[in-house]
Write a protein that holds these residues in place. Structure first.
Motif, short mmCIF file in Angstrom:
data_model
loop_
_atom_site.label_atom_id
_atom_site.label_comp_id
_atom_site.label_asym_id
_atom_site.label_seq_id
_atom_site.Cartn_x
_atom_site.Cartn_y
_atom_site.Cartn_z
N GLY A 158 106.30 -44.20 42.08
CA GLY A 158 104.76 -43.96 41.96
C GLY A 158 103.93 -43.82 41.10
N ARG A 159 104.40 -44.62 39.78
CA ARG A 159 103.43 -44.10 38.53
C ARG A 159 103.67 -45.20 38.19
N VAL A 160 102.71 -44.89 37.08
CA VAL A 160 102.47 -46.74 35.58
C VAL A 160 103.56 -46.24 34.94
N VAL A 161 104.41 -47.29 34.66
CA VAL A 161 105.43 -46.93 33.78
C VAL A 161 104.85 -48.27 32.47
N GLU A 162 105.11 -47.43 31.15
CA GLU A 162 105.04 -48.80 30.10
C GLU A 162 106.16 -48.37 29.48
N SER A 163 106.59 -49.79 29.42
CA SER A 163 108.25 -49.61 28.43
C SER A 163 107.50 -50.86 27.02
N ARG A 164 108.46 -50.18 25.39
CA ARG A 164 108.12 -51.44 24.40
C ARG A 164 109.33 -51.09 23.20
N ALA A 165 109.40 -52.09 22.91
CA ALA A 165 110.29 -53.19 22.21
C ALA A 165 110.62 -51.54 20.97
N GLY A 166 112.29 -51.73 21.00
CA GLY A 166 112.37 -50.16 19.68
C GLY A 166 112.24 -48.50 20.29
N ASP A 167 111.55 -47.76 21.09
CA ASP A 167 111.80 -46.74 21.77
C ASP A 167 112.85 -46.61 22.13
N PRO A 168 113.16 -45.42 21.41
CA PRO A 168 114.80 -45.05 21.33
C PRO A 168 115.11 -44.81 23.47
N LEU A 169 114.08 -43.56 24.06
CA LEU A 169 114.20 -43.31 24.75
C LEU A 169 114.11 -44.39 26.14
N ASP A 170 113.26 -45.45 25.85
CA ASP A 170 113.82 -46.50 26.74
C ASP A 170 115.28 -47.14 26.83
N GLU A 171 116.18 -47.78 25.60
CA GLU A 171 116.61 -47.95 25.28
C GLU A 171 117.95 -46.31 25.94
N GLU A 172 117.36 -45.14 26.61
CA GLU A 172 118.44 -44.61 26.57
C GLU A 172 118.68 -44.78 28.35
N ARG A 173 117.35 -45.10 29.10
CA ARG A 173 116.99 -44.45 30.31
C ARG A 173 117.32 -46.19 30.81
N TRP A 174 117.24 -46.76 30.04
CA TRP A 174 117.26 -48.47 30.87
C TRP A 174 117.92 -48.85 30.09
N GLY A 175 118.40 -49.48 29.05
CA GLY A 175 119.97 -50.13 28.47
C GLY A 175 119.72 -51.40 28.68
N ILE A 230 110.77 -60.32 25.11
CA ILE A 230 109.66 -59.13 25.22
C ILE A 230 109.99 -58.10 24.73
N GLY A 231 108.41 -58.02 24.04
CA GLY A 231 107.95 -56.60 23.65
C GLY A 231 107.68 -55.66 24.02
N SER A 232 106.73 -55.74 25.57
CA SER A 232 106.20 -54.37 25.97
C SER A 232 106.59 -54.97 27.66
N THR A 233 106.42 -54.40 28.89
CA THR A 233 106.29 -54.36 29.86
C THR A 233 104.95 -53.23 30.25
N LEU A 234 104.61 -53.51 31.33
CA LEU A 234 103.97 -52.32 32.26
C LEU A 234 103.88 -53.15 33.92
N SER A 257 104.24 -58.87 22.72
CA SER A 257 103.66 -58.26 21.32
C SER A 257 104.30 -56.67 22.17
N ALA A 258 104.82 -55.61 21.57
CA ALA A 258 104.65 -53.86 21.94
C ALA A 258 103.54 -53.22 21.84
N ARG A 259 102.54 -53.54 22.22
CA ARG A 259 100.77 -53.09 22.58
C ARG A 259 100.00 -54.04 23.55
N ALA A 260 101.17 -54.53 23.70
CA ALA A 260 99.72 -55.62 24.03
C ALA A 260 99.08 -55.07 26.00
N PHE A 261 100.18 -54.12 26.59
CA PHE A 261 99.27 -53.71 27.44
C PHE A 261 97.80 -52.41 27.03
N ASP A 262 98.33 -51.37 25.90
CA ASP A 262 97.37 -50.83 25.41
C ASP A 262 96.28 -51.04 25.69
N GLY A 263 95.40 -49.56 26.82
CA GLY A 263 93.78 -49.37 27.22
C GLY A 263 93.84 -50.84 27.93
#
Length: 235
Positions: free
Chosen positions: A85-102, A113-117, A137-143
């Protein structure tokens, strides 16, 4: 961005029974508002959770629907957002994302795809679905999280009602004999998935069938996307 053909057809068929008679127009307006906020956004899906089932209500391209489906094979930000029940963002090249959602991360990279929200849809204090956005792009959703949330907040309660209605019939339609022409692709994808996921070919075919149904794709469409993903990994 425009809805998948399957989405447009389902909405047209069930329009007399939906709360929003102009649902397709509403969805298109939501997509247009998102693109105005995030010009780099290339895909959108709205997923609903009903009776323990997840499926994509609208996806703007078959590739985006395939990314949704990959998450249902394993996991990903869409599933995590709905569960927590929370906002989740992922970015290309993030090691944590690779570990969680290989699998999801590799599929996103293969499709550029460089980023998801992912934003949870909350109804009566519980998550009932998600809004899933994809950008190049990797930071398309920033802010822009709060602005995007406001776009969808007014319509969020209706998402579950409209989505629940069409699920059962859509499932039977996607399993129709017309899809048997894609059986070779399904067999190939199931074999590759079985080898990577340490499951039997029969289990792999069932997972492909379930993930395709949830995402609004045919089994053949999703199988072709999986073969493409495995080929990209091998390359």
């Amino acid at each position: 961005m425009t809805p998948l053909a399957q989405t447009a057809q389902a909405i047209e068929e069930y329009a007399p029974f939906l709360q929003d008679g102009d649902l397709l127009e509403v969805l298109q307006d939501l997509a247009d508002q998102v693109v105005a906020l995030v010009p780099d956004c290339v895909g959108l899906s709205l997923a609903c959770y009903a009776e323990g089932v997840t499926f994509t209500m609208v996806a703007t391209t078959a590739e985006i629907a395939a990314l949704d489906a990959v998450q249902y094979l394993d996991t990903g930000p869409c599933v995590t957002s709905a569960e927590e029940g929370r906002v989740v963002e992922s970015r290309a090249g993030d090691p944590l994302d690779e570990e969680r959602w290989g699998s999801f991360v590799r599929a996103s990279a293969a499709l550029g795809i460089g980023s998801t929200l992912t934003l949870p849809v909350i109804v009566e204090d519980r998550p009932t679905g998600t809004v899933n956005l994809y950008a190049r792009s990797a930071r398309a959703f920033d802010g822009r999280h709060e602005q995007i949330a406001r776009v969808f907040s007014a319509w969020a309660p209706g998402a579950t009602t409209n989505a629940d209605l069409a699920f059962t019939t859509r499932g039977s339609a996607l399993r129709a004999p017309a899809d048997l022409g894609n059986s070779l692709q399904v067999q190939i994808a199931a074999g590759l998935l079985a080898a990577e996921g340490h499951v039997t070919p029969e289990q792999a075919r069932e997972r492909i069938r379930d993930a395709a149904l949830r995402s609004g794709l045919t089994e053949g469409q999703f199988a072709a996307a999986l073969v493409k993903l495995f080929s990209a990994d091998a390359g």
